[in-house]
Each structure stands twice: as structure tokens, then as C-alpha cells.
Design a protein around this motif. Structure first.
Motif, PDB file in Angstrom:
ATOM      1  N   UNK A   8       0.890  -1.356   0.140  1.00  0.00           N
ATOM      2  CA  UNK A   8       0.051   0.013  -0.079  1.00  0.00           C
ATOM      3  C   UNK A   8       0.862   1.422   0.030  1.00  0.00           C
ATOM      4  N   UNK A   9       1.863   1.275   0.923  1.00  0.00           N
ATOM      5  CA  UNK A   9       2.881   2.516   0.916  1.00  0.00           C
ATOM      6  C   UNK A   9       3.604   2.629  -0.375  1.00  0.00           C
ATOM      7  N   UNK A  10       4.140   1.746  -0.850  1.00  0.00           N
ATOM      8  CA  UNK A  10       4.601   1.712  -2.212  1.00  0.00           C
ATOM      9  C   UNK A  10       3.836   2.199  -3.289  1.00  0.00           C
ATOM     10  N   UNK A  11       2.588   1.687  -3.434  1.00  0.00           N
ATOM     11  CA  UNK A  11       1.847   2.175  -4.257  1.00  0.00           C
ATOM     12  C   UNK A  11       1.377   3.595  -4.216  1.00  0.00           C
ATOM     13  N   UNK A  12       1.354   4.062  -2.992  1.00  0.00           N
ATOM     14  CA  UNK A  12       1.020   5.491  -2.659  1.00  0.00           C
ATOM     15  C   UNK A  12       2.255   6.382  -3.233  1.00  0.00           C
ATOM     16  N   UNK A  13       3.463   5.911  -3.042  1.00  0.00           N
ATOM     17  CA  UNK A  13       4.419   6.730  -3.550  1.00  0.00           C
ATOM     18  C   UNK A  13       4.656   6.444  -5.120  1.00  0.00           C
ATOM     19  N   UNK A  14       4.226   5.364  -5.791  1.00  0.00           N
ATOM     20  CA  UNK A  14       4.182   5.513  -7.212  1.00  0.00           C
ATOM     21  C   UNK A  14       3.206   6.411  -7.672  1.00  0.00           C
ATOM     22  N   UNK A  15       1.996   6.356  -6.897  1.00  0.00           N
ATOM     23  CA  UNK A  15       0.964   7.498  -7.494  1.00  0.00           C
ATOM     24  C   UNK A  15       1.490   8.821  -7.523  1.00  0.00           C
ATOM     25  N   UNK A  16       2.489   9.021  -6.584  1.00  0.00           N
ATOM     26  CA  UNK A  16       3.039  10.489  -6.743  1.00  0.00           C
ATOM     27  C   UNK A  16       4.147  10.721  -7.783  1.00  0.00           C
ATOM     28  N   UNK A  17       4.764   9.455  -7.826  1.00  0.00           N
ATOM     29  CA  UNK A  17       5.825   9.491  -9.075  1.00  0.00           C
ATOM     30  C   UNK A  17       4.984   9.582 -10.328  1.00  0.00           C
ATOM     31  N   UNK A  18       3.929   8.871 -10.370  1.00  0.00           N
ATOM     32  CA  UNK A  18       3.449   8.669 -11.725  1.00  0.00           C
ATOM     33  C   UNK A  18       2.700  10.286 -12.066  1.00  0.00           C
ATOM     34  N   UNK A  19       2.249  10.964 -11.120  1.00  0.00           N
ATOM     35  CA  UNK A  19       1.970  12.270 -11.125  1.00  0.00           C
ATOM     36  C   UNK A  19       3.087  13.355 -11.433  1.00  0.00           C
ATOM     37  N   UNK A  20       3.934  13.341 -10.730  1.00  0.00           N
ATOM     38  CA  UNK A  20       5.246  14.196 -10.935  1.00  0.00           C
ATOM     39  C   UNK A  20       6.017  13.853 -12.307  1.00  0.00           C
ATOM     40  N   UNK A  21       6.024  12.731 -12.558  1.00  0.00           N
ATOM     41  CA  UNK A  21       6.771  12.048 -13.795  1.00  0.00           C
ATOM     42  C   UNK A  21       8.375  11.951 -13.427  1.00  0.00           C
ATOM     43  N   UNK A  22       8.947  12.892 -12.640  1.00  0.00           N
ATOM     44  CA  UNK A  22      10.123  12.682 -12.038  1.00  0.00           C
ATOM     45  C   UNK A  22      10.183  13.505 -10.735  1.00  0.00           C
ATOM     46  N   UNK A  23      11.008  13.106  -9.724  1.00  0.00           N
ATOM     47  CA  UNK A  23      11.014  13.737  -8.530  1.00  0.00           C
ATOM     48  C   UNK A  23      12.061  13.326  -7.606  1.00  0.00           C
ATOM     49  N   UNK A  24      12.339  14.510  -6.672  1.00  0.00           N
ATOM     50  CA  UNK A  24      13.412  14.205  -5.619  1.00  0.00           C
ATOM     51  C   UNK A  24      12.634  13.618  -4.438  1.00  0.00           C
ATOM     52  N   UNK A  25      13.172  13.104  -3.468  1.00  0.00           N
ATOM     53  CA  UNK A  25      12.499  12.532  -2.145  1.00  0.00           C
ATOM     54  C   UNK A  25      12.002  13.649  -1.519  1.00  0.00           C
ATOM     55  N   UNK A  26      12.430  14.866  -1.260  1.00  0.00           N
ATOM     56  CA  UNK A  26      11.598  15.781  -0.877  1.00  0.00           C
ATOM     57  C   UNK A  26      10.523  16.275  -1.611  1.00  0.00           C
ATOM     58  N   UNK A  27      10.612  16.114  -3.001  1.00  0.00           N
ATOM     59  CA  UNK A  27       9.334  16.639  -3.545  1.00  0.00           C
ATOM     60  C   UNK A  27       8.125  15.697  -3.571  1.00  0.00           C
ATOM     61  N   UNK A  28       8.655  14.312  -3.273  1.00  0.00           N
ATOM     62  CA  UNK A  28       7.632  13.175  -2.878  1.00  0.00           C
ATOM     63  C   UNK A  28       6.770  13.352  -1.760  1.00  0.00           C
ATOM     64  N   UNK A  29       7.771  13.788  -0.800  1.00  0.00           N
ATOM     65  CA  UNK A  29       7.142  14.012   0.531  1.00  0.00           C
ATOM     66  C   UNK A  29       6.215  15.041   0.616  1.00  0.00           C
ATOM     67  N   UNK A  30       6.732  16.074  -0.132  1.00  0.00           N
ATOM     68  CA  UNK A  30       5.669  17.165  -0.221  1.00  0.00           C
ATOM     69  C   UNK A  30       4.256  16.885  -0.804  1.00  0.00           C
ATOM     70  N   UNK A  31       4.274  15.882  -1.564  1.00  0.00           N
ATOM     71  CA  UNK A  31       3.044  15.575  -2.168  1.00  0.00           C
ATOM     72  C   UNK A  31       2.199  14.464  -1.223  1.00  0.00           C
TER      73      UNK A  31
END
Length: 122
Positions: A8-31
């Protein structure tokens, strides 16, 4: 590509990456929703996703910008196929009748689905 199951947690992070396309860890956390997980927690999950082969990164010195190696649609297809096989013996008819019986699909939705099927046949 051999797609692996995501937690579930991995999927949540993937949702963010799919939305942002490319991101640093801090950008992922912000979402992510509150309460925000610790940087080290997200970084660990990112490394797990990388080991599963679903993300990769571009290096910028000591920091990394991550991006998905699979599309959201590819993962949705994988999950849908798994769901259909595990619960309905790969029968769309069995799945559809289950949802109708459980009142998850009403008559109006069923009619819309039939119209979509008719358009595909044409």
C-alpha cells in the motif's frame, strides 16, 4: 517486464511519481498527506521500489531524481488481471454478476457498460 506486487505504501509513492513524472525524495514527501513520513522512511521505500524494478533515477552528485519505469496503466492492468484471476477465475462475466448482486453496479451503470461494449464491437 515482470511487474512485482506493491505494498500500500509503495503504491502510494508510485501514485506520486506517476503524477510528478520525475521527483526528488523531498518533492515526493511534499505531495504525501499529513502526517508526513520521515525522509529516511521515504528514501528506504524508494530503494525498495528501485530493487523491484519499477523506478530508476538520475544522479545529480549525491542526490537522485527518481522516475517510474512502468506506467500507471501497466500497473493497473497487472492488478486488474491479478484481481480477476484470484477472485473470479478470469471470468469477467462472474465479476460483473458479482458486482450486480452486491449492488455495486446499478441498472444505469450496466446499460452504460453495454453501450460501451456495443461501440467496441462496431
Amino acid at each position: 517486464m515482470d511487474i512485482k506486487d506493491l505494498t500500500k505504501v509503495e503504491s502510494q509513492l508510485m501514485q506520486v511519481l506517476w503524477e510528478l513524472k520525475k521527483a526528488f525524495v523531498k518533492e515526493i514527501i511534499n505531495e504525501l498527506p499529513e502526517p508526513k513520513p520521515a525522509y529516511s522512511t521515504v528514501s528506504t521505500i524508494i530503494r525498495i521500489l528501485e530493487s523491484k524494478g519499477v523506478i530508476s533515477y538520475e544522479a545529480f552528485g549525491k542526490t537522485h531524481r527518481y522516475y517510474p519505469l512502468i506506467t500507471k496503466e501497466e500497473y493497473m492492468r497487472y492488478e486488474a488481471d491479478k484481481f480477476l484471476g484470484n477472485y473470479f477465475s478470469n471470468s469477467v462475466q462472474d465479476m460483473f454478476s458479482f458486482f450486480v448482486r452486491e449492488k455495486k453496479i446499478d441498472l444505469k451503470d450496466a446499460e452504460q457498460l453495454l453501450k460501451m461494449i456495443d461501440k467496441i464491437k462496431d
